[in-house]
Design a protein around this motif. Structure first.
Motif, mmCIF file in Angstrom:
data_model
loop_
_atom_site.group_PDB
_atom_site.id
_atom_site.type_symbol
_atom_site.label_atom_id
_atom_site.label_comp_id
_atom_site.label_asym_id
_atom_site.label_seq_id
_atom_site.Cartn_x
_atom_site.Cartn_y
_atom_site.Cartn_z
ATOM 1 N N LEU A 1 79.564 -36.575 -33.297
ATOM 2 C CA LEU A 1 79.235 -35.271 -32.715
ATOM 3 C C LEU A 1 77.820 -35.255 -32.145
ATOM 4 O O LEU A 1 77.589 -34.766 -31.033
ATOM 5 N N VAL A 2 76.864 -35.790 -32.889
ATOM 6 C CA VAL A 2 75.471 -35.821 -32.417
ATOM 7 C C VAL A 2 75.343 -36.710 -31.181
ATOM 8 O O VAL A 2 74.770 -36.306 -30.164
ATOM 9 N N ASP A 3 75.895 -37.913 -31.250
ATOM 10 C CA ASP A 3 75.813 -38.824 -30.111
ATOM 11 C C ASP A 3 76.593 -38.300 -28.907
ATOM 12 O O ASP A 3 76.303 -38.660 -27.769
ATOM 13 N N GLY A 4 77.577 -37.431 -29.172
ATOM 14 C CA GLY A 4 78.365 -36.846 -28.093
ATOM 15 C C GLY A 4 77.727 -35.634 -27.447
ATOM 16 O O GLY A 4 78.236 -35.117 -26.462
ATOM 17 N N GLY A 5 76.622 -35.139 -28.025
ATOM 18 C CA GLY A 5 75.913 -34.043 -27.378
ATOM 19 C C GLY A 5 75.711 -32.785 -28.195
ATOM 20 O O GLY A 5 75.200 -31.781 -27.679
ATOM 21 N N CYS A 6 76.077 -32.788 -29.471
ATOM 22 C CA CYS A 6 75.866 -31.603 -30.303
ATOM 23 C C CYS A 6 74.442 -31.587 -30.850
ATOM 24 O O CYS A 6 73.960 -32.591 -31.371
ATOM 25 N N ALA A 7 73.788 -30.445 -30.728
ATOM 26 C CA ALA A 7 72.405 -30.313 -31.185
ATOM 27 C C ALA A 7 72.315 -30.207 -32.699
ATOM 28 O O ALA A 7 71.346 -30.661 -33.303
ATOM 29 N N ASP A 8 73.305 -29.589 -33.316
ATOM 30 C CA ASP A 8 73.345 -29.400 -34.765
ATOM 31 C C ASP A 8 74.757 -29.721 -35.240
ATOM 32 O O ASP A 8 75.710 -29.662 -34.467
ATOM 33 N N VAL A 9 74.881 -29.993 -36.541
ATOM 34 C CA VAL A 9 76.197 -30.240 -37.129
ATOM 35 C C VAL A 9 76.297 -29.469 -38.442
ATOM 36 O O VAL A 9 75.370 -29.474 -39.254
ATOM 37 N N VAL A 10 77.446 -28.829 -38.624
ATOM 38 C CA VAL A 10 77.789 -28.141 -39.863
ATOM 39 C C VAL A 10 78.964 -28.890 -40.482
ATOM 40 O O VAL A 10 79.967 -29.140 -39.809
ATOM 41 N N VAL A 11 78.832 -29.267 -41.739
ATOM 42 C CA VAL A 11 79.903 -29.941 -42.463
ATOM 43 C C VAL A 11 80.469 -28.959 -43.480
ATOM 44 O O VAL A 11 79.728 -28.425 -44.307
ATOM 45 N N VAL A 12 81.784 -28.724 -43.414
ATOM 46 C CA VAL A 12 82.439 -27.798 -44.334
ATOM 47 C C VAL A 12 83.108 -28.594 -45.449
ATOM 48 O O VAL A 12 84.012 -29.392 -45.201
ATOM 49 N N LEU A 13 82.638 -28.377 -46.670
ATOM 50 C CA LEU A 13 83.153 -29.069 -47.840
ATOM 51 C C LEU A 13 83.987 -28.129 -48.692
ATOM 52 O O LEU A 13 83.942 -26.905 -48.517
ATOM 53 N N GLY A 14 84.728 -28.715 -49.637
ATOM 54 C CA GLY A 14 85.551 -27.915 -50.548
ATOM 55 C C GLY A 14 85.830 -28.706 -51.805
ATOM 56 O O GLY A 14 85.077 -28.646 -52.767
ATOM 57 N N ALA A 15 86.907 -29.505 -51.801
ATOM 58 C CA ALA A 15 87.280 -30.310 -52.963
ATOM 59 C C ALA A 15 86.164 -31.286 -53.312
ATOM 60 O O ALA A 15 85.650 -31.987 -52.440
ATOM 61 N N ARG A 16 85.771 -31.280 -54.576
ATOM 62 C CA ARG A 16 84.721 -32.172 -55.096
ATOM 63 C C ARG A 16 83.464 -32.124 -54.228
ATOM 64 O O ARG A 16 82.816 -33.134 -53.963
ATOM 65 N N ALA A 17 83.129 -30.905 -53.821
ATOM 66 C CA ALA A 17 81.970 -30.703 -52.931
ATOM 67 C C ALA A 17 80.688 -31.238 -53.538
ATOM 68 O O ALA A 17 79.830 -31.767 -52.819
ATOM 69 N N ASP A 18 80.544 -31.137 -54.857
ATOM 70 C CA ASP A 18 79.310 -31.603 -55.491
ATOM 71 C C ASP A 18 79.111 -33.102 -55.275
ATOM 72 O O ASP A 18 77.983 -33.572 -55.130
ATOM 73 N N VAL B 1 83.691 -36.617 -27.337
ATOM 74 C CA VAL B 1 82.931 -35.364 -27.474
ATOM 75 C C VAL B 1 82.275 -35.030 -26.133
ATOM 76 O O VAL B 1 82.362 -33.889 -25.658
ATOM 77 N N ARG B 2 81.642 -36.019 -25.512
ATOM 78 C CA ARG B 2 81.001 -35.789 -24.212
ATOM 79 C C ARG B 2 82.011 -35.347 -23.161
ATOM 80 O O ARG B 2 81.748 -34.447 -22.364
ATOM 81 N N ARG B 3 83.179 -35.985 -23.162
ATOM 82 C CA ARG B 3 84.182 -35.656 -22.150
ATOM 83 C C ARG B 3 84.687 -34.226 -22.300
ATOM 84 O O ARG B 3 84.949 -33.545 -21.311
ATOM 85 N N VAL B 4 84.831 -33.762 -23.537
ATOM 86 C CA VAL B 4 85.299 -32.391 -23.768
ATOM 87 C C VAL B 4 84.212 -31.379 -23.417
ATOM 88 O O VAL B 4 84.496 -30.291 -22.906
ATOM 89 N N LEU B 5 82.962 -31.748 -23.636
ATOM 90 C CA LEU B 5 81.846 -30.849 -23.315
ATOM 91 C C LEU B 5 81.514 -30.809 -21.821
ATOM 92 O O LEU B 5 81.094 -29.771 -21.296
#
Length: 194
Positions: free
Chosen positions: A45-62, A118-122
């Motif tokens: 995502l970063v290399d494709g052009g996203c300035a920030d990334v959010v990771v959504v966790l759940g199972a065994r998040a710790d 990612v770049r192609r979609v953006l």
């Protein structure tokens, strides 16, 4: 500087599931070389052009938190057990805290996803006005896949429309999402079994 503003995108990695068929949460999976799938997803995502990334966790998040790269934001989907919709809503809520014009959504179980996809979609949505209203998704061999581009104007209505284990697919179909062929780039297959 000519005063023009380029599109700013936030990447969202959905990684909350228990990975029942996989035998463990995919947020804990690693590639053959030992690199966590979470790292691969964020890097694409970063290399494709996203300035920030959010990771959504759940199972065994710790356990998974330690695999999230330091420059990414991680959030936990409180009701992750209820299905993909809870993860998507959580990711979009976190994205609201950014100034991004659009979100690029991907899944942790796409270790082969390429930044070029990612770049192609953006790329078609380089102007902020276009990005804020955009809906697009990668297509591989005629099948819809990831990444998915969600313009900011769609975040709230999409979050309000998803339920259970349904993602954005129905919303994208109903609102005429643009399909962007990424077949030649490969990397669009999700991994469900070890």
């Amino acid at each position: 500087m000519d005063g023009t503003h380029r599109t700013t995108a936030v990447g969202i990695v959905l990684a909350a599931g228990a990975g029942t068929r996989f035998g463990m949460p995919k947020a804990l999976a690693r590639g053959d070389g030992g690199t966590p799938w979470l790292e691969l997803a964020c890097q694409a995502l970063v290399d494709g052009g996203c300035a920030d990334v959010v990771v959504v966790l759940g199972a065994r998040a710790d356990e998974a938190e330690g695999l999230v790269r330091p420059d990414a934001t991680h959030v936990v989907a409180d009701q992750w057990e209820s299905g993909l919709a809870a993860s998507l809503r959580t990711g979009l809520a976190s994205a609201q805290e950014t100034d991004a014009d659009a979100a690029v959504v991907s899944l942790v179980d796409l270790p082969g996803l390429r930044p070029a996809s990612v770049r192609r979609v953006l790329e078609p949505f380089g102007a902020p006005d276009a990005a804020r209203t955009a809906l697009a998704r990668a297509i591989y061999g005629g099948r819809p896949g990831h990444p998915v581009l969600l313009g900011r104007e769609h975040w709230a209505p999409l979050a309000g429309s998803v339920r259970g284990d349904s993602g954005a697919g129905e919303y994208l179909r109903e609102h005429g999402a643009v399909g962007i062929d990424c077949t030649d780039l490969g990397g669009g297959d999700d991994v469900d079994r070890r």
